[in-house]
Design an enzyme around this catalytic site. Sequence first.
Site, short mmCIF file in Angstrom:
data_model
loop_
_atom_site.label_atom_id
_atom_site.label_comp_id
_atom_site.label_asym_id
_atom_site.label_seq_id
_atom_site.Cartn_x
_atom_site.Cartn_y
_atom_site.Cartn_z
N VAL A 64 -15.22 -52.42 13.17
CA VAL A 64 -16.13 -53.54 12.85
C VAL A 64 -15.84 -54.72 13.77
CG1 VAL A 64 -16.71 -55.25 11.11
CG2 VAL A 64 -16.46 -52.85 10.45
N ASP A 83 -5.63 -58.71 17.63
CA ASP A 83 -5.26 -57.51 16.87
C ASP A 83 -3.74 -57.40 16.86
OD1 ASP A 83 -6.95 -54.86 15.86
OD2 ASP A 83 -4.81 -54.49 16.25
N THR A 138 -10.44 -52.79 4.50
CA THR A 138 -10.17 -52.93 3.06
C THR A 138 -10.23 -51.52 2.45
OG1 THR A 138 -12.51 -53.55 2.86
CG2 THR A 138 -10.90 -55.31 2.67
N THR A 175 -15.50 -55.78 3.41
CA THR A 175 -16.10 -55.53 2.10
C THR A 175 -15.03 -55.60 1.02
OG1 THR A 175 -17.64 -54.06 3.20
CG2 THR A 175 -17.53 -53.92 0.80
N CYS A 315 -16.68 -46.76 4.24
CA CYS A 315 -17.39 -47.73 3.39
C CYS A 315 -17.90 -47.10 2.10
CB CYS A 315 -18.54 -48.31 4.19
SG CYS A 315 -18.05 -48.82 5.83
N ARG A 386 -13.23 -40.82 9.94
CA ARG A 386 -12.58 -41.43 8.78
C ARG A 386 -13.20 -40.95 7.48
NH1 ARG A 386 -13.00 -47.57 10.01
NH2 ARG A 386 -15.05 -46.89 10.71
N1 SAJ Z 1 -25.08 -39.57 3.43
C1 SAJ Z 1 -25.59 -38.50 2.67
N2 SAJ Z 1 -26.90 -38.55 2.29
C2 SAJ Z 1 -27.73 -39.59 2.64
C3 SAJ Z 1 -27.18 -40.68 3.41
C4 SAJ Z 1 -25.86 -40.63 3.79
O1 SAJ Z 1 -24.89 -37.56 2.34
O2 SAJ Z 1 -28.91 -39.56 2.29
C5 SAJ Z 1 -23.67 -39.53 3.83
C6 SAJ Z 1 -23.46 -39.55 5.34
O3 SAJ Z 1 -23.53 -38.25 5.89
C7 SAJ Z 1 -22.05 -40.12 5.45
C8 SAJ Z 1 -21.99 -41.10 4.30
O4 SAJ Z 1 -23.06 -40.74 3.40
O5 SAJ Z 1 -21.08 -39.11 5.27
C9 SAJ Z 1 -22.14 -42.56 4.69
O6 SAJ Z 1 -23.07 -42.67 5.74
P1 SAJ Z 1 -24.12 -43.91 5.72
O7 SAJ Z 1 -24.96 -43.79 6.92
O8 SAJ Z 1 -24.77 -43.91 4.43
O9 SAJ Z 1 -23.22 -45.21 5.76
P2 SAJ Z 1 -22.09 -45.81 6.72
O10 SAJ Z 1 -20.80 -45.69 6.02
O11 SAJ Z 1 -22.17 -45.30 8.06
O12 SAJ Z 1 -22.55 -47.34 6.71
C10 SAJ Z 1 -22.71 -47.99 5.46
C11 SAJ Z 1 -24.04 -48.73 5.54
N3 SAJ Z 1 -24.33 -49.25 4.21
C12 SAJ Z 1 -25.56 -49.08 3.69
O13 SAJ Z 1 -26.44 -48.51 4.27
C13 SAJ Z 1 -25.76 -49.65 2.32
C14 SAJ Z 1 -23.92 -49.85 6.57
O14 SAJ Z 1 -25.09 -50.64 6.56
C15 SAJ Z 1 -22.72 -50.75 6.22
O15 SAJ Z 1 -22.56 -51.79 7.14
C16 SAJ Z 1 -21.49 -49.88 6.24
O16 SAJ Z 1 -21.61 -48.87 5.24
C17 SAJ Z 1 -20.27 -50.75 5.92
O17 SAJ Z 1 -19.54 -51.07 6.87
O18 SAJ Z 1 -20.13 -51.15 4.79
#
Ligand code: SAJ
Length: 486
Positions: A64, A83, A138, A175, A315, A386
């Site tokens: 981030v 860092d 976090t 977060t 996250c 991760r």
């Molecule tokens: N996933 C599913 N099904 C879905 C969507 C995602 O199984 O329909 C899985 C993905 O494969 C992955 C996990 O969920 O393993 C998370 O992926 P993600 O794209 O949902 O989220 P992150 O962790 O890459 O990013 C999230 C985002 N939060 C939201 O969309 C609410 C991002 O905007 C945040 O900035 C980030 O967390 C964060 O840093 O908090």
Amino acid sequence: MLFFQIFLINEVIKKVTKIEFLIKFIRRIDNHNCQGAYMNGNLKMKESIEAGNISVGIIGLGYVGLPTAIGFLDAGYTVWGVDVSQRVVETILRGENPTGDPEINDIIPTPNTKNWNITTDTNLAVENCEILIVTVPTPVTSDLKPDLKYVKSAGENIFKSIKPNSGKIVVLESTVYPGVTAQSWLPLIEKYGLIEGVDVHIAYCPERFNPGDEANGVRKVARVIGSLNPEIGEILVGVYSKLTSGRVDYVGKLEVAEAAKVIENVQRDINIALVNELARIFPALEIDIEDVLNAAATKWNFHRYTPGVGVGGHCIPVDPYYMIQRAEQVGVPAELITAARAVNRTMPIHVYSVLKDILYTNNVAANDSNVLFLGWSYKAEVGDHRETPAEHLALALTDSGVKVSVWDPHLEKDVYPNNVEVITDIRSAKGFDLVVLVTGHSVCINLDWSSLLQNMREPLVYDGRRVLDINKLEDLGWNVYAVGRP
Ligand code: SAJ
């Protein structure tokens, strides 16, 4: 005699505390009286922001912090990136990318870039910056409790370097659950004899950018800001409005902004848990979840999510535990959040049992079987392992005697656990009984499925992300299984 000595000491302590209190009280009064002047100070800060000649310090240069630091540089600010890791600092100073995220490989500033200062010394950044932004991890502990040690140690390093009346602004972006910024930092501010609102201002502006999603990157994603002092909130609206083309809103209390971010991720975890639970139910009803989602998605207000082998990243599988902990602290159990988390957390084990059935149904002895994972990253098009669900799935399989090999061109060879074999060239993949698509990278979806089929022992494939063209694969001669498919 002794009694008289103790009495004397007590009196002295009381007096000292009173004097300390008096000094602080006078400084507050004095500050309040010259609030105008200080406001003028803020005014000066506002003017220098509008003039763009302020320096921003980014504390924590990971997944981030580094993109955020580059974003602020790009927005025209002088940046001081800090860092604790010498390796990270040296790598960045060489113009290389210390994070595993290939997405920023091409945007790392070259050595000696103007206004780009990278150091392990927080004090240097504090001296040179008006605004300090903390972007440290976090995580949760092994028993799934919030782990705030990085937020506290970053605060310690910053506040011990802040001079009285400097009016620095310190922003937390990590977060957290509602209350962390104040609970973690106000005691430190007190410890170093500083006064919040006079010597330093604290605020919260959660990072929100979506890895692998250019449209919602650091320079485009909308932001919210919470602070103890509304004027500081407005000042930060100005600062972040230069960073992102997205809207920037001052939302009032720190806790409101903290809560907003954590529920954004909690909501996503719950929505994904619903489709993952349905992906377990529907096959038992001889219904394919994709058919159901396609049908339901014709309704204007149906929000579609995709079932899969699990939820990874730093996250979504982590942040709900912050909300669960905070709810427990106030005696209101977070039942839905907890239940959803359990569904997603156990998806790898559900998929493991399905894969075992597939091998058994096709007369492949588990302890003599070779399984090929396509993808290991926690999500598509990012090089980030991760909390990847692939790790839990692979461990369950290898613990039951299955041999697991992995191909993921988004990741370096050294990220894998030692219970899996790493394949660097998919054309050399031979002798597998079952292919499992774990991450929906386009390179996995678009690989040459007919030549891979030639090299298989059994023509078995399992789509763990519902991204493959099942008809096309069946036409090629593959026996296709998928999450949520009967
Ligand atoms: N996933 C599913 N099904 C879905 C969507 C995602 O199984 O329909 C899985 C993905 O494969 C992955 C996990 O969920 O393993 C998370 O992926 P993600 O794209 O949902 O989220 P992150 O962790 O890459 O990013 C999230 C985002 N939060 C939201 O969309 C609410 C991002 O905007 C945040 O900035 C980030 O967390 C964060 O840093 O908090």
